[in-house]
Design a protein around this motif. Sequence first.
Motif, short mmCIF file in Angstrom:
data_model
loop_
_atom_site.label_atom_id
_atom_site.label_comp_id
_atom_site.label_asym_id
_atom_site.label_seq_id
_atom_site.Cartn_x
_atom_site.Cartn_y
_atom_site.Cartn_z
N ALA A 19 -86.81 -56.41 15.86
CA ALA A 19 -88.08 -56.83 15.26
C ALA A 19 -89.06 -57.30 16.33
O ALA A 19 -90.27 -57.04 16.24
N MET A 20 -88.55 -57.99 17.35
CA MET A 20 -89.42 -58.43 18.45
C MET A 20 -90.02 -57.22 19.16
O MET A 20 -91.21 -57.21 19.50
N ARG A 21 -89.19 -56.21 19.41
CA ARG A 21 -89.70 -55.01 20.09
C ARG A 21 -90.74 -54.30 19.23
O ARG A 21 -91.75 -53.79 19.74
N ALA A 22 -90.53 -54.26 17.91
CA ALA A 22 -91.52 -53.65 17.02
C ALA A 22 -92.84 -54.40 17.09
O ALA A 22 -93.92 -53.80 17.12
N GLY A 23 -92.75 -55.73 17.11
CA GLY A 23 -93.96 -56.55 17.21
C GLY A 23 -94.70 -56.32 18.51
O GLY A 23 -95.94 -56.28 18.55
N GLU A 24 -93.95 -56.17 19.60
CA GLU A 24 -94.58 -55.87 20.89
C GLU A 24 -95.29 -54.53 20.86
O GLU A 24 -96.41 -54.40 21.39
N ASN A 25 -94.67 -53.54 20.24
CA ASN A 25 -95.30 -52.23 20.15
C ASN A 25 -96.61 -52.30 19.38
O ASN A 25 -97.63 -51.73 19.79
N LEU A 26 -96.58 -53.00 18.25
CA LEU A 26 -97.77 -53.09 17.42
C LEU A 26 -98.90 -53.83 18.12
O LEU A 26 -100.07 -53.43 18.03
N SER A 27 -98.57 -54.91 18.82
CA SER A 27 -99.61 -55.72 19.44
C SER A 27 -99.85 -55.36 20.91
O SER A 27 -100.57 -56.07 21.61
N GLN A 28 -99.24 -54.25 21.34
CA GLN A 28 -99.50 -53.70 22.67
C GLN A 28 -99.13 -54.68 23.79
O GLN A 28 -99.86 -54.85 24.76
N LYS A 29 -97.97 -55.30 23.66
CA LYS A 29 -97.45 -56.23 24.66
C LYS A 29 -96.30 -55.57 25.41
O LYS A 29 -95.57 -54.74 24.86
N PRO A 30 -96.07 -55.95 26.67
CA PRO A 30 -94.95 -55.39 27.42
C PRO A 30 -93.61 -55.73 26.77
O PRO A 30 -93.46 -56.81 26.17
N THR A 31 -92.66 -54.84 26.89
CA THR A 31 -91.33 -55.08 26.35
C THR A 31 -90.72 -56.34 26.96
O THR A 31 -90.78 -56.54 28.18
N GLY A 32 -90.18 -57.18 26.11
CA GLY A 32 -89.59 -58.43 26.55
C GLY A 32 -90.52 -59.62 26.48
O GLY A 32 -90.13 -60.75 26.79
N THR A 33 -91.77 -59.38 26.06
CA THR A 33 -92.75 -60.48 25.96
C THR A 33 -92.38 -61.47 24.87
O THR A 33 -92.51 -62.68 25.04
N PHE A 34 -91.90 -60.96 23.74
CA PHE A 34 -91.65 -61.82 22.58
C PHE A 34 -90.24 -62.41 22.67
O PHE A 34 -89.25 -61.68 22.78
N ASP A 35 -90.18 -63.73 22.59
CA ASP A 35 -88.92 -64.46 22.71
C ASP A 35 -88.49 -64.94 21.33
O ASP A 35 -89.16 -65.80 20.74
N PRO A 36 -87.38 -64.44 20.79
CA PRO A 36 -86.97 -64.85 19.44
C PRO A 36 -86.56 -66.31 19.33
O PRO A 36 -86.46 -66.82 18.22
N THR A 37 -86.34 -66.99 20.45
CA THR A 37 -86.02 -68.43 20.37
C THR A 37 -87.23 -69.25 19.97
O THR A 37 -87.10 -70.44 19.68
N ASN A 38 -88.41 -68.63 19.96
CA ASN A 38 -89.63 -69.34 19.57
C ASN A 38 -89.82 -69.41 18.06
O ASN A 38 -90.87 -69.86 17.60
#
Length: 377
Positions: free
Chosen positions: A297-316
């Motif tokens: 789900a984090m990777r999907a969110g990065e794709n949608l919002s055009q962020k580099p892979t690994g940007t979204f941290d699920p611990t947040n």
Amino acid sequence: MKKMVGTAAALCVGASLLFAGGGQDADSGLTTVRVGIHGNEGGAPLAAVAAEQGLFAKYGINPQFTIVESGPAEMTAMRADRRTLDVGYIGAGVAWNTIDGAGNSVSFVFLDVLSNAEMLIAKKGLFTDANANGKYDNDEIYEGLKGKSVYIEVGTTPGGWFKNLLDLVNEGKADADKLWIYSETSSYLAGYTAPNNNEANKVTVINTLNANLPAGMASGGMDLICGYSPATSTILSTNDQAETIATTVGNFPAEKSFPSTWVASDAWIAENPETAQNFINALYEAALWRSDNLDAAMRAGENLSQKPTGTFDPTNLVAPSKADYEEWFATPDSRGYVYFKALYDSSAGNVPEGNPIKPFEQAFNDTLLLNAIEANK
């Protein structure tokens, strides 16, 4: 900047919002819904999962995504006389809009995640770990904040979060000993009463864009910040002189955790009740998928919002499961309602003076969520 993502166009938006129109998409046969999301791990993955997993299409929805730069801009778009957003994800900072009974109203319609993206971060050495246990307790945070200046974008979630943190570290202390807030941003102090005027206990809050916090700490111009991801993640991953002082999950009891929510235009719901229900059905099924596939789900969110892979941290964040949703919304006294009520209570003071206050039962339109839960039992 424009990039097509599935059936939706995702735009980074400043003061003006570029989407207009809505209604039936003649080519696809789907109903277009204008959706506001945020470019972080709380604000993008759920919508991205609903799109990637075909759940929006399953329920006849063609989402037009707008990546908003801040909650205030999103609420302006949703509450305008000619609104350009119908529904969207928000953090706690702009939750007062659901309580404001003036003008074009909006309501809570869905609980997305419990946010752990808000953090108090300081230059190393500013706080003392007197207990030498590797973390800061309430008394240590209290002592460290005395007389300090904190940089916060006050109109966003960390603004309210920081007030709650001060309430937490002030617990059990006489009014004369409590920390109190001073800010030149008068709107931040609306509804706030300082417990004393002891200069030694003053904490100065300086309104600063969240996006500017990493550079401010890197340059040495800011020693103490309160922010949200991705600024917080950036600081901690790139600045070896910065350390975490407090987080929601680490320092707050569960009932004081701020839910990140979805809100919708009341007029849009009234005009499109079936579409509104279908939209929430898609979000709910996406949430169930996310709880079992959090990294994906984090990777999907990065794709949608055009962020580099690994940007979204699920611990947040804390993502509810199917069992959580069913338990949290089983009765009006269950934990989900407690989360919303706490958010309602903490936000009411931010409604502009003189505007009518909507009762909680009107601010949270729980029917759509309850219908989605029931349909998936």
